[in-house]
Design a protein around this motif. Structure first.
Motif, PDB file in Angstrom:
ATOM      1  N   ILE A 479      42.967  40.278  43.605  1.00 35.38           N
ATOM      2  CA  ILE A 479      41.866  39.526  42.984  1.00 35.38           C
ATOM      3  C   ILE A 479      41.934  38.058  43.442  1.00 35.38           C
ATOM      4  O   ILE A 479      42.961  37.588  43.925  1.00 35.38           O
ATOM      5  N   ARG A 480      40.807  37.374  43.249  1.00 31.33           N
ATOM      6  CA  ARG A 480      40.705  36.008  43.784  1.00 31.33           C
ATOM      7  C   ARG A 480      41.783  35.072  43.239  1.00 31.33           C
ATOM      8  O   ARG A 480      42.444  34.356  43.999  1.00 31.33           O
ATOM      9  N   ALA A 481      42.010  35.102  41.918  1.00 32.68           N
ATOM     10  CA  ALA A 481      42.988  34.194  41.311  1.00 32.68           C
ATOM     11  C   ALA A 481      44.388  34.438  41.900  1.00 32.68           C
ATOM     12  O   ALA A 481      45.181  33.518  42.092  1.00 32.68           O
ATOM     13  N   GLU A 482      44.634  35.703  42.206  1.00 36.23           N
ATOM     14  CA  GLU A 482      45.924  36.090  42.758  1.00 36.23           C
ATOM     15  C   GLU A 482      46.087  35.542  44.181  1.00 36.23           C
ATOM     16  O   GLU A 482      47.117  34.951  44.521  1.00 36.23           O
ATOM     17  N   LEU A 483      45.028  35.718  44.979  1.00 32.97           N
ATOM     18  CA  LEU A 483      45.070  35.233  46.359  1.00 32.97           C
ATOM     19  C   LEU A 483      45.285  33.718  46.386  1.00 32.97           C
ATOM     20  O   LEU A 483      46.105  33.201  47.163  1.00 32.97           O
ATOM     21  N   GLU A 484      44.578  33.029  45.479  1.00 30.79           N
ATOM     22  CA  GLU A 484      44.735  31.568  45.414  1.00 30.79           C
ATOM     23  C   GLU A 484      46.172  31.191  45.062  1.00 30.79           C
ATOM     24  O   GLU A 484      46.738  30.240  45.601  1.00 30.79           O
ATOM     25  N   PHE A 485      46.760  31.958  44.153  1.00 35.69           N
ATOM     26  CA  PHE A 485      48.155  31.695  43.748  1.00 35.69           C
ATOM     27  C   PHE A 485      49.114  31.882  44.937  1.00 35.69           C
ATOM     28  O   PHE A 485      49.949  31.035  45.224  1.00 35.69           O
ATOM     29  N   TYR A 486      48.964  33.003  45.650  1.00 35.82           N
ATOM     30  CA  TYR A 486      49.851  33.252  46.808  1.00 35.82           C
ATOM     31  C   TYR A 486      49.702  32.156  47.862  1.00 35.82           C
ATOM     32  O   TYR A 486      50.678  31.737  48.469  1.00 35.82           O
ATOM     33  N   LYS A 487      48.447  31.732  48.071  1.00 29.88           N
ATOM     34  CA  LYS A 487      48.195  30.682  49.073  1.00 29.88           C
ATOM     35  C   LYS A 487      48.888  29.387  48.634  1.00 29.88           C
ATOM     36  O   LYS A 487      49.509  28.702  49.431  1.00 29.88           O
ATOM     37  N   ARG A 488      48.729  29.097  47.345  1.00 35.33           N
ATOM     38  CA  ARG A 488      49.264  27.842  46.823  1.00 35.33           C
ATOM     39  C   ARG A 488      50.784  27.758  46.966  1.00 35.33           C
ATOM     40  O   ARG A 488      51.331  26.715  47.301  1.00 35.33           O
ATOM     41  N   ILE A 489      51.496  28.869  46.673  1.00 35.47           N
ATOM     42  CA  ILE A 489      52.949  28.771  46.786  1.00 35.47           C
ATOM     43  C   ILE A 489      53.487  29.503  48.015  1.00 35.47           C
ATOM     44  O   ILE A 489      54.682  29.735  48.127  1.00 35.47           O
ATOM     45  N   ASN A 490      52.578  29.818  48.931  1.00 33.59           N
ATOM     46  CA  ASN A 490      52.985  30.321  50.238  1.00 33.59           C
ATOM     47  C   ASN A 490      53.742  31.652  50.194  1.00 33.59           C
ATOM     48  O   ASN A 490      54.819  31.803  50.780  1.00 33.59           O
TER      49      ASN A 490
END
Ligand SMILES: [Zn+2]
Ligand SMILES: [Zn+2]
Ligand SMILES: [Zn+2]
Ligand SMILES: [Zn+2]
Length: 551
Positions: A479-490
């Protein structure tokens, strides 16, 4: 102290003298089942994580619910269940002494509408259960007061945490268990007041540590050796580089933990208790995941209980509770499930503000009630005494609802987490099994090997893909929120669905069985009750030896 044989598993169990005093106080009889079988009965009443989509039986709109579309019950959505468009008391009926209590109860159960989901005051968090006051959360369970948290169990007051369990007051954490007040920690266990930890175990007041254990006020440490900030950053980058390097570090962490000195139990500020994962508890045995308990025994997932035994998911100062699955406040609660702000109830399910009742379902306010029918005080008292006398003859009274009354199948309820059985075993023992739970198989649009191994290679198109779990082959989505989280903490994308990730996490925690063992420090003769089985590889110390070594 007396020794009894459990009527379910035939194992011997102990009833302590203080247990007998308690049974007297709550006006019940001693159990005929061992603590483990008592717990199992209660767990069968809790479906925490298996969610279905089906229409509300009143407004016909689709809802997210704990009950499968094939379930025998009438199920209402939150708004309908709480509305005045129906009256639970209209299902009230006379008690029939020619039938057993449970025969009549079961009939009532098939007729009275049930609340679809136990979720309250959440904002934009439809896919949560056992939850309250959460905002923008997705697939979190038994969790309160969180913001933007995903795929987790038992979170309290956390922000932007993903794939965690038993986490309190933390932010931006990933794959952490039993941590408190942590910031930007990943893959860590039993840490407190720390930040930027990666694969750490039992750290306090520490920052920037990798693969370190039992540290106090540590910083820039790798394998418990002090480095410069630059060396720390370099190592961190190396581990988080891609999927494979993280998997490698996971294995290294498992080996590291085997050689780490551990306290026999995760207890803090406790006195005269046995159990694990407990804080500020006084006088009791077999307490698990319990905080601020006084004179309680055989408890799991509870906070601030007083003078109670055999309770699960029991919060907000309840007292004199016995055989309870799910309660807020209240006193003299016996053999009931999900009874909130209620007093003096027996065999009730999903009731609020109910007093003096036996065998009631979905009551929102009531007094002197039997099988959803209201009485005058005097006739209630007389009838209740008669019913309990009859139930005692059959040895039914004083035990939690029998498994055939449970509203969920074995593989839907929490019992499957703690005492897993195969389908055949479960059916052989008389439990129901749900053939179709949620999810699809074989519908994947992308194979695991085609998923970019680091997050930098992933773009928004992944949100349209259907992935497949590398363990159970179930499909899942990002989901979008998840993808943003992974991107944020690499972090790279996970290759398992959320259920398998949850199960992997739970396996890292100890079970609810206590073993009598002695301290492994040479020369120490202290003995204790621990959840570490004797064949486990870890080094287990008593409190004082552990304090000498670690503090
Ligand atoms: Zn038993
Ligand atoms: Zn509805
Ligand atoms: Zn899976
Ligand atoms: Zn010792």
């Amino acid at each position: 102290m007396t020794k009894e044989i459990c009527k379910t598993c035939s194992k011997e169990f102990v009833i302590r003298d203080e247990d007998l005093v308690f049974y007297e106080q709550v006006k019940t009889v001693p159990p005929i089942y061992c603590p483990e079988c008592r717990m199992a009965r209660r767990l069968l009443f809790r479906n925490e994580r298996i969610l279905y989509k089906r229409p509300c039986d009143l407004c016909k709109k689709d809802m997210i619910t704990l009950y499968s579309p094939e379930s025998l019950y009438k199920v209402y959505c939150h708004d309908c269940w709480w509305s005045d468009d129906w009256n639970p008391k209209s299902f009230g009926r006379d008690y029939d002494f020619s039938k057993t209590f449970f025969e009549q109860y079961k009939k009532l159960q098939k007729e009275v509408p049930r609340l679809g989901l136990a979720a309250f005051k959440n904002i934009q968090s439809d896919y949560t259960n056992g939850s309250a006051e959460n905002k923008d959360c997705y697939l979190i369970f038994a969790s309160d007061y969180n913001e933007e948290c995903l795929y987790s169990r038992l979170l309290q007051r956390d922000k932007q945490c993903v794939d965690c369990a038993f986490l309190h007051e933390s932010e931006l954490c990933y794959e952490c268990i039993d941590c408190r007040k942590c910031f930007k920690c990943m893959f860590s266990e039993q840490c407190r007041d720390s930040s930027d930890l990666l694969f750490c175990y039992n750290m306090r007041n520490s920052q920037n540590c990798i693969l370190s254990t039992n540290g106090r006020n540590a910083s820039n440490s790798i394998l418990n050796i002090k480095y410069t900030k630059e060396e720390f950053e370099k190592k961190k980058k190396e581990i988080l580089k891609d999927y494979e390097s993280i998997e490698k570090a996971k294995k290294e962490f498992v080996e590291l933990k085997k050689n780490t000195i551990r306290k026999f139990t995760m207890q803090t500020k406790c006195h005269n208790v046995t159990g694990d994962y407990i804080h500020n508890c006084y006088d009791g045995v077999e307490l698990f995941d319990t905080f601020d308990a006084k004179n309680c025994s055989y408890m799991k997932d509870t906070e601030k209980p007083i003078d109670s035994m055999d309770c699960n998911n029991y919060y907000y100062n309840p007292h004199f509770g016995y055989n309870i699955m799910g309660a807020l406040e209240g006193s003299m609660l016996r053999n009931s499930a999900f009874v909130f702000y209620s007093n003096e109830v027996d065999y009730c399910d999903m009731c609020y503000n109910l007093a003096n009742a036996i065998g009631c379902i979905s009551i929102r306010k009531g007094n002197y009630m039997i099988l959803n029918k209201e009485y005058e005080k005097e006739s209630f008292d007389k009838l209740r005494t008669q019913i309990i006398a009859e139930m005692k003859k059959e040895k039914d009274y004083g035990q939690f609802f029998p498994p055939e009354i449970a509203p969920f199948a074995y593989n839907e309820s929490l019992i499957n987490d703690f005492y897993p059985l195969t389908k055949d075993e479960a059916i052989k023992r008389g439990y129901r099994w749900q053939e179709k739970t949620t999810g699809t198989y074989g519908k994947e649009t992308i194979k695991n090997e085609d998923i970019p191994k680091s997050i930098s290679g992933v773009d928004e198109n992944i949100l349209d893909e259907i992935l497949v779990c590398s363990d159970c082959n179930k499909n899942y989505k990002i989901i979008r929120a998840e993808l943003e989280f992974y991107k944020r903490i690499n972090l790279p994308l996970p290759q398992k669905d959320f259920e398998c990730r949850h199960n992997d996490r739970m396996k890292k925690r100890n079970g609810m069985k206590l073993y009598h063992r002695s301290c492994m420090k040479e020369g120490c003769t202290n003995e204790f009750e621990t959840t570490y089985a004797p064949d486990r590889p870890e080094i287990i110390y008593c409190e004082s030896c552990y304090q000498q070594e670690v503090y």
